[in-house]
Write an enzyme that holds these catalytic residues in place. Structure first.
Site, PDB file in Angstrom:
ATOM      1  N   TYR A  26       0.984  -1.221   0.173  1.00  0.00           N
ATOM      2  CA  TYR A  26      -0.018   0.078   0.036  1.00  0.00           C
ATOM      3  C   TYR A  26       0.942   1.370   0.028  1.00  0.00           C
ATOM      4  CZ  TYR A  26      -3.264   3.399   1.196  1.00  0.00           C
ATOM      5  OH  TYR A  26      -4.153   4.754   1.096  1.00  0.00           O
TER       6      TYR A  26
ATOM      7  N   ARG B 212       2.358   8.703  12.765  1.00  0.00           N
ATOM      8  CA  ARG B 212       1.818   9.811  13.677  1.00  0.00           C
ATOM      9  C   ARG B 212       0.497   9.868  13.438  1.00  0.00           C
ATOM     10  NH1 ARG B 212       2.795  15.050  10.408  1.00  0.00           N
ATOM     11  NH2 ARG B 212       1.027  13.675   9.390  1.00  0.00           N
TER      12      ARG B 212
ATOM     13  N   ARG C 266     -10.707   4.563   8.060  1.00  0.00           N
ATOM     14  CA  ARG C 266      -9.737   3.408   7.462  1.00  0.00           C
ATOM     15  C   ARG C 266      -8.520   3.467   8.504  1.00  0.00           C
ATOM     16  NH1 ARG C 266      -8.159   4.163   1.445  1.00  0.00           N
ATOM     17  NH2 ARG C 266      -7.644   2.070   1.872  1.00  0.00           N
TER      18      ARG C 266
ATOM     19  N   PHE D 109      15.213  19.618  -1.976  1.00  0.00           N
ATOM     20  CA  PHE D 109      14.175  19.406  -2.188  1.00  0.00           C
ATOM     21  C   PHE D 109      13.697  17.976  -1.676  1.00  0.00           C
ATOM     22  CE2 PHE D 109      11.139  16.826  -5.160  1.00  0.00           C
ATOM     23  CZ  PHE D 109       9.916  17.569  -4.525  1.00  0.00           C
TER      24      PHE D 109
HETATM   25 CA    CA Z   1      -5.436   8.772   0.948  1.00  0.00          CA
END
Ligand code: CA
Length: 380
Positions: free
Chosen positions: A178, A225, A235, A295
């Site tokens: 995921y 966190r 979820r 960055f």
């Molecule tokens: Ca999402």
């Protein structure tokens, strides 16, 4: 990174302070008007830049580090993925329609007639989708090297999100997969955009594992966190394969924040994220361009600072743990180098060791990990 897309590793108050900073002599401002008002005033590109400051805050600030051409590509990339994430996160969207749209969303990148009304759980997200034609025209103004990367990543991410809209994160493998879809692919896409810009080490394009780890380190930090916030939405992303060792229900931790089992579970989640740090070091060491480096590096330093703050901290289970104020501002203001970045990593590696009880299992794991991290630091 993201979805919590590049959902900020920063606290809003810290971010507001950050916006007051002058960056490289260029004032970085979040427009006062609402995005809906700005639609009428701004051309496509200016609207997209304004939208970025509204929907991402911290990401809009770090993106200022990049040279103009690459900055536009990364901005478009971010907005396309933000739109995709908004669809994923809208729990009122009918499921069958949602799955179809997630899987086909990449095709909308070239469709100036595509807009969506009333989708998104925040006003700015709804405005972004209602005026998605502006994003499409901005996207179409990019060169084809950038466009192909954005479409490819959007296609893979949308399909991954659709797979997970039907299946929960249960095993550690699910968790990694995921996170790959929603963040690892962002890391891979960014490497490809850096390559397309011609500004970076061409080797980056082949470093999919390292690029993936860059995203996973940020995404896992956000997921850890956001335990409390996510618990009360529909979820959760903590894998049962980990938390199931410590409790029968995920809600146990918020009801027993100080229980040894709660903290052991949290620390195992943090340790799981920390395993990506050696890859992060290898990746950052490969970067050649200073602005690309900053960055890429700033969010990683913020992530390890966040992990250090949440480690062994019962407050994760009952609210939001804040990262030390001022760190972001410092990272943004000074020209962060590889050497500075490695110094931060070394410093935080010490923090984890100090925060874990000597002789505990987690302390032993951290000792092995910090040896590996310090070896990597010496190599670079
Ligand atoms: Ca999402």
């Amino acid at each position: 990174m993201i979805p919590t897309l590049y959902k900020s590793a920063l606290h809003p108050r810290e971010v507001r302070a950050l916006f007051k900073l002058k960056l490289k002599g260029q004032q970085f401002i979040v427009p006062k008007e609402s995005l809906e008002e700005l639609v009428l005033k701004l051309d496509d590109k200016a609207f997209c830049c304004a939208a970025l400051t509204k929907v991402s805050r911290s990401f809009a600030a770090v993106i200022q580090q990049l040279p103009e051409d690459l900055k536009n590509a990364v901005c478009a990339f971010y907005l396309v993925l933000r739109a995709l994430d908004t669809i994923e996160d809208d729990m009122k969207f009918p499921q069958a329609e949602k799955l179809t749209l997630l899987r086909s969303f990449y095709e909308k990148s070239y469709d100036e007639n595509f807009t969506l009304q009333n989708v998104g759980d925040q006003e700015d997200y709804r405005v972004l989708l209602a005026h998605y034609d502006k994003v499409v025209r901005f996207f179409k103004s990019l060169n084809s090297g950038y466009r192909d990367v954005i479409v490819e990543i959007t296609k893979k991410m949308g399909n991954g999100m659709a797979d997970f809209a039907e299946n929960e994160v249960v095993s550690v493998d699910d968790y990694n997969l995921y996170c790959h879809y929603v963040a690892g692919l962002v890391g891979i896409g960014l490497s490809d955009l850096f390559f397309a810009s011609g500004l970076e080490n061409p080797e980056l394009k082949n470093q999919h594992d390292l690029s993936n780890s860059m995203g996973l380190f940020l995404q896992k930090t956000n997921i850890i966190r956001d335990y409390h916030e996510d618990l009360f939405s529909d979820r959760t992303f903590w894998p049962k394969e980990i938390w199931g060792k410590y409790a029968n229900e995920l809600v146990f931790f918020t009801e027993n924040p100080h229980a040894p089992k709660s903290l052991e579970c949290l620390n195992e989640m943090v340790m799981n994220a920390l395993h990506h740090l050696p890859d992060v070091i290898d990746y950052l060491s490969m970067l050649k361009n200073e602005s690309v480096f900053r960055f890429a590096a700033i969010p990683q330093v913020m992530a390890i600072a966040t992990l250090a703050a949440v480690f062994n901290n019962p407050k994760v289970f009952t609210g939001v743990v804040k990262v030390r104020k001022g760190l972001t501002a410092r990272l943004m203001l000074y020209d962060l180098s590889l050497e500075d970045t490695l110094r931060y990593f070394k410093k935080y590696a010490g923090v984890f060791l100090r925060k874990s009880p000597t002789g505990s299992d987690i302390h032993r794991q951290l000792l092995t990990w910090s040896k590996e991290v310090n070896r990597k630091i010496k190599e670079n």
